[in-house]
Design a protein around this motif. Structure first.
Motif, PDB file in Angstrom:
ATOM      1  N   GLU A  14       0.831  -1.205   0.000  1.00 38.17           N
ATOM      2  CA  GLU A  14       0.000   0.000   0.000  1.00 38.17           C
ATOM      3  C   GLU A  14       0.868   1.259   0.000  1.00 38.17           C
ATOM      4  N   TRP A  16       0.053   5.349   0.300  1.00 33.20           N
ATOM      5  CA  TRP A  16      -1.055   6.248   0.609  1.00 33.20           C
ATOM      6  C   TRP A  16      -0.600   7.701   0.632  1.00 33.20           C
ATOM      7  N   TYR A  91     -11.103   3.454   8.613  1.00 29.61           N
ATOM      8  CA  TYR A  91     -10.349   3.530   9.869  1.00 29.61           C
ATOM      9  C   TYR A  91     -11.252   4.106  10.945  1.00 29.61           C
ATOM     10  N   ARG A 153      10.843   4.513  -0.742  1.00 33.63           N
ATOM     11  CA  ARG A 153       9.703   4.583   0.168  1.00 33.63           C
ATOM     12  C   ARG A 153       8.936   5.864  -0.112  1.00 33.63           C
ATOM     13  N   LYS A 156       2.472   8.560   3.147  1.00 33.92           N
ATOM     14  CA  LYS A 156       2.325   8.808   4.576  1.00 33.92           C
ATOM     15  C   LYS A 156       2.841   7.661   5.426  1.00 33.92           C
ATOM     16  N   LYS A 157       2.700   6.433   4.962  1.00 35.82           N
ATOM     17  CA  LYS A 157       3.153   5.262   5.718  1.00 35.82           C
ATOM     18  C   LYS A 157       4.437   4.663   5.147  1.00 35.82           C
ATOM     19  N   ARG A 158       5.117   5.458   4.319  1.00 37.11           N
ATOM     20  CA  ARG A 158       6.386   5.016   3.752  1.00 37.11           C
ATOM     21  C   ARG A 158       6.226   3.705   2.999  1.00 37.11           C
ATOM     22  N   GLY A 159       5.264   3.640   2.078  1.00 35.32           N
ATOM     23  CA  GLY A 159       5.049   2.453   1.267  1.00 35.32           C
ATOM     24  C   GLY A 159       6.231   2.199   0.338  1.00 35.32           C
TER      25      GLY A 159
END
Length: 249
Positions: A14, A16, A91, A153, A156-159
């Protein structure tokens, strides 16, 4: 321009980005802006601790902006927007307190805090392909390849995304041309003459397509040029003066 790479980013999970927020829905557009790619590729770095919360793109890229231009990344295929796998999730977060005090809107002490509660978000899933181009001035394609890491990466979540590069030949021409790949709206001084399509993104909008007139660079398939006399039917074209945030410097 002296050299160019076509760079394919394959998502490994993912990724994001809150590209667009509508009510409680956060949507990820299938684009990676070059404001993020310079950092992801290791061509720029920001402050480790940031208490100013002000963008420093110009300072962070000052050392490489004259030599290297990275375009935004867009879907590699035009069919179905080039993105095959989206993930939409809900969420929900709540306080650990046994009982929550319900304040009035005027007296709520958390009114000015951005506390998450619940909502939905759409993210890029595994296996999507996005493409960008890395252009070099006074630097060879081999040196450009050495600058680009194998994985990056993002978001926001360093995908995670796998990076694959392929060299492209570069020719400089003058005349009318169609933009072949999205660029940042502030990355060229040339003005579109028509067929303009833009996309509002933060922090910089994109020019997705447009007709231009002036000096441009044309990127074509290196293998076809060297092994046969056939020309690439759809070479990618950029304004010759393209540079990261050129009009802001």
């Amino acid at each position: 321009m002296d050299s160019a790479l076509e760079v394919t980013l394959r998502t490994q999970g993912e990724i994001w980005l809150a590209s667009r927020e509508v009510g409680r829905l956060a949507d990820t557009e299938p684009y990676f802006l070059n404001t993020a790619l310079y950092y992801a590729f290791g061509l720029a770095s920001g402050r480790y601790v940031d208490r100013l919360f002000e963008p420093t793109y110009l300072d962070d890229t000052a050392a490489v902006a004259d030599e290297i231009y990275v375009t935004p990344a867009a879907p590699a295929s035009t069919s179905d927007e080039g993105v095959a796998n989206w993930i939409t999730s809900t969420y929900n977060t709540s306080s650990d307190d046994y009982a929550a005090i319900n304040y009035s809107a005027q007296n709520d002490p958390d009114a000015k805090k951005n506390l998450p509660s619940y909502g939905r978000r759409r993210v890029l899933g595994h296996g999507n392909e996005l493409r960008c181009y890395v252009l070099g001035r006074g630097i060879s394609a081999r040196e450009l390849e050495a600058e680009i890491p194998g994985y990056v990466r993002l978001g926001k979540k360093r995908g995670k995304a796998k990076v694959e590069t392929e060299r492209r030949s570069v020719d400089t021409e003058t005349g009318q041309y169609e933009l072949g790949h999205p660029i940042g709206a502030y990355d060229t001084e040339q003005t579109p003459t028509g067929n303009l399509l833009t996309k509002r993104m933060r922090p910089t909008p994109l020019v997705v397509q447009g007709s231009y007139e002036g000096e441009y660079v044309e990127l074509s398939d290196l293998a076809e040029d060297s092994e046969t006399d056939e020309k690439d039917d759809s070479p990618v074209k950029f304004p010759a003066d393209v540079r990261f945030l050129r009009s802001k410097r």
